[in-house]
Design a protein around this motif. Sequence first.
Motif, short mmCIF file in Angstrom:
data_model
loop_
_atom_site.label_atom_id
_atom_site.label_comp_id
_atom_site.label_asym_id
_atom_site.label_seq_id
_atom_site.Cartn_x
_atom_site.Cartn_y
_atom_site.Cartn_z
N SER A 518 0.84 -1.20 0.00
CA SER A 518 0.00 0.00 0.00
C SER A 518 0.87 1.24 0.00
O SER A 518 2.04 1.20 0.32
CB SER A 518 -0.89 0.03 1.24
OG SER A 518 -0.09 0.36 2.34
N GLY A 519 0.25 2.32 -0.35
CA GLY A 519 0.96 3.59 -0.38
C GLY A 519 1.55 3.94 0.97
O GLY A 519 2.62 4.51 1.09
N GLY A 538 -1.37 6.80 -2.36
CA GLY A 538 -1.35 6.55 -3.79
C GLY A 538 -2.30 7.46 -4.55
O GLY A 538 -2.80 7.12 -5.60
N VAL A 540 -3.24 9.75 -7.03
CA VAL A 540 -2.55 10.19 -8.23
C VAL A 540 -3.05 11.53 -8.72
O VAL A 540 -2.52 12.10 -9.65
CB VAL A 540 -2.68 9.17 -9.36
CG1 VAL A 540 -1.84 7.97 -9.04
CG2 VAL A 540 -4.12 8.80 -9.57
N GLU A 682 4.47 -3.41 -6.32
CA GLU A 682 5.20 -2.21 -5.95
C GLU A 682 5.82 -1.55 -7.18
O GLU A 682 5.77 -0.34 -7.37
CB GLU A 682 6.31 -2.59 -4.97
CG GLU A 682 6.54 -1.56 -3.89
CD GLU A 682 7.57 -2.07 -2.91
OE1 GLU A 682 8.50 -1.30 -2.65
OE2 GLU A 682 7.47 -3.22 -2.44
N GLN A 684 4.83 -1.79 -10.20
CA GLN A 684 3.81 -1.16 -11.02
C GLN A 684 3.44 0.21 -10.47
O GLN A 684 3.27 1.18 -11.22
CB GLN A 684 2.58 -2.06 -11.06
CG GLN A 684 1.82 -1.89 -12.35
CD GLN A 684 0.62 -2.81 -12.36
OE1 GLN A 684 0.61 -3.84 -11.71
NE2 GLN A 684 -0.38 -2.44 -13.13
N TYR A 685 3.35 0.28 -9.18
CA TYR A 685 3.00 1.54 -8.55
C TYR A 685 4.10 2.60 -8.78
O TYR A 685 3.84 3.73 -9.16
CB TYR A 685 2.79 1.32 -7.05
CG TYR A 685 2.44 2.58 -6.32
CD1 TYR A 685 1.15 3.11 -6.41
CD2 TYR A 685 3.40 3.26 -5.58
CE1 TYR A 685 0.83 4.27 -5.77
CE2 TYR A 685 3.08 4.43 -4.93
CZ TYR A 685 1.79 4.94 -5.02
OH TYR A 685 1.48 6.10 -4.40
N CYS A 686 5.35 2.16 -8.59
CA CYS A 686 6.48 3.09 -8.81
C CYS A 686 6.51 3.55 -10.26
O CYS A 686 6.78 4.71 -10.56
CB CYS A 686 7.81 2.42 -8.48
SG CYS A 686 8.01 2.10 -6.75
N HIS A 688 4.12 3.98 -12.14
CA HIS A 688 3.09 5.00 -12.28
C HIS A 688 3.63 6.37 -11.85
O HIS A 688 3.45 7.38 -12.54
CB HIS A 688 1.89 4.59 -11.43
CG HIS A 688 0.69 5.42 -11.67
ND1 HIS A 688 0.03 5.43 -12.88
CD2 HIS A 688 0.03 6.29 -10.87
CE1 HIS A 688 -0.98 6.25 -12.81
NE2 HIS A 688 -1.00 6.81 -11.60
#
Length: 789
Positions: A518-519, A538, A540, A682, A684-686, A688
């Motif tokens: 999670s963020g 997270g 955005v 993680e 994938q989130y980074c 982004h």
Amino acid sequence: MGTRKKVHAFVRVKPTDDFAHEMIKYGDDNKSIDIHLKKDLQRGVVNNKQTDWSFKLDGVLHNASQDLVYETVAKDLVAQALDGYNGTIMCYGQTGAGKTYTMTGATENYKHRGILPRALQQVFRMIEERPTHAITVRVSYLEIYNESLFDLLSTLPYVGPSVTPMTIVENPQGVFIKGLSVHLTNQEEDAFSLLFEGETNRIIASHTMNKNSSRSHCIFTIYVEAHSRTLSDEKYVTSKINLVDLAGSERLGKSGSEGRMLKEATYINKSLSFLEQAIIALGDQKRDHIPFRQSKLTHALKDSLGGNCNMVLLTNIYGEAAQLEETLSSLRFASRMKLVTTEPAINEKYDAERMVKNLEKELALLKQELAIHDSLANRTLVNYDPMDEIQIAEINSQVRRYLEGTLDEIDIINLRQIQEVFNQFRVVLSQQEQEVESTLRRKYTLIDKNDFAAISAVQKAGLMDVDGHLVGEPDGQSFGLGVTPFSTKPGKKPKSKKMFKEQLGSSGRKEGAGSPVSGKDLEVSISKTQATPLSKEGDVRDLPLRDRETSSSEPLPLDSPKEEWRPPRPSTPPPKPVAFEDFKNERGSEINRIFKENKSILNERRKRASETTQRINAIKREMDLTKEALNFQKSIREKQGEYENKGLMIIDEEEFLLILKLKDLKKQYRAEYQDLRDLRAEIQYCQHLVDQCRHRLLTEFDIWYNESFFIPEDMQVSLKPGSSIRPGMLPVSRLVSLGEDDQDKFNQLQQRVLPEGPDSISFYNAKVKTEQKRNYLKTMMGLQQAHRK
Ligand code: ADP
Ligand code: MG
């Protein structure tokens, strides 16, 4: 195409007490003149020839006021100019018959002003009445004397012909005179000032050059350009109103002129007869060649004579018997002109620059529209601009990772991105095909499924996971497709491994398995390392960059003042890639730094994922070996069992240990696999965040680039020509430090003006200013002369 018209021919008779009533008669409709020569007079002049003539015209102006003349000959033509029709009014006639009086009128007296100032007034009045159009007015004043061109509005003071001779130039837009000054006038008064300046120059020139002003042609041109404010502003209309005061038409050559006089006479006679030829040729539809270039007059008026423009010929004549011969000649000219047909047409043009601007505007609008749709659909920060190389490389990397299996899915952002994803699929696949082909040919040309050596070699290369699926290295150095050791391939990844931050290596990783990253967790990890900018929750919508908590390493706010650094402005902007480098080092340094840090975190995660994958592969190999050993044990046991203990399962210690080991390995394998899954989330989130930073970097760059290398609009406006300061001209405001005399004169004028109504104020204002300028210059020149002495 407009409707066919004729040249409008009018006659104006100069008022006289000695009007030849018996010889000159007007028709009842005032559209014809009959001339009758008395016998005795005829004997002396024309022997046994015609004594009666009748001339058909469009109107005869006898004892007509300046007002009426304007209404009759000019008003419609000027009105049509604002709709895009070129128009020309010419005064023709012998010297003294009233051409200049008709055209310019008395500059001393408002009531007696001529067509020129009235046309200017009408133009400005019509502009006021047309708020739907943005209309610009320019003027020029050209004099043609003995086939030489003179600019009557050249810089003050007038000293004769300009240094660089003017030339008549033709281009697809029409005819223009190179070197002739054309002045933007924003108001009536400015236009009047220019007119008076021109008139004064005309007089000065006639003195200094010892030339007779009635021997020259003068063309005052009003250029109108009208852009609609409401309709498509790509289309606009232009027009010219030429107001021509022709040279005296009297036949000078006859009376035995000599020298200069003869030369003048020849030029005038020639140019007037060429004028006639040109106009007649224009009216003749069978003619395709029009002899415009025969004289400067016809050449300069090429696009404004007959043809597709409105044309008025005003013939000035004397009403006295003594001038009858010249009068006859003038009337003949007029009636010939009246027969000429014209076909006025609008001059419509397209403004390419505006067209581009409009398309850009529309594009911006559509982008806004998209942004609204996006935000309604909870899609934020979608960039619809064309992709740059970095972005394309990024998509390439996504595709590779997707094919490797380290990226579960590629988020759909927009059409452009989808297209690029497909593109990159093709690129990556064709590369891989080539690589597979060449490597297979070289190494594993024949892998038999029973060839265990070959298979184990493949496994050693780390290409198969526990379930027999292929696992690639997630840093993109190779990818799991086919049975090739891709790590040997020459292809390079755009991102370099050098950027890994060692300090990040041990943190930021979620301990334990299970819940997705999670963020919140990320935030914790970041504050620990003081590295960066991953946003809370997270979210955005707000750029993570904006959200940065104050950290010890004095972070610059991203919205730092825009005026901080500008590169010195070169005459041409540097190419964007070069400017981008500058930007990254200067104003964009903070965003760039954050971008890089985000990227390095991303890379670090990828590296870890890669390591985890390798561990998984190692565990898998270990498991396979264990399984093999176990099977071996089992087979021995089974063989033994054939002879003894049938039905009973006996497991020896070795086998038991192997089973335990396998169990342990499986547990390890599962844990690692879970880690890998978390890491992928993680990553994938980074990814982004990195994409967002890049977008921000590029957007800021674009803003900065435009601000830095293109002059802001307000500055351009102040540089535009035609404001009250013109090159070579002293600003009026500086000249109008009124002397007491001037002030008195001005006051007196005001007194006089009032009865004539407020319309006349700008006329007299201009007059006073012109005089002031003159006086000022005279004083200056006087001072200079005194100084020289
Ligand atoms: P051109 O330019 O044809 O040689 P001008 O316009 O200079 O002739 O006229 C000669 C003189 O006659 C000027 O003093 C002018 O003021 C005067 N004049 C000409 N026409 C008229 C008119 N319609 N009413 C009053 N004065 C006139
Ligand atoms: Mg004149």
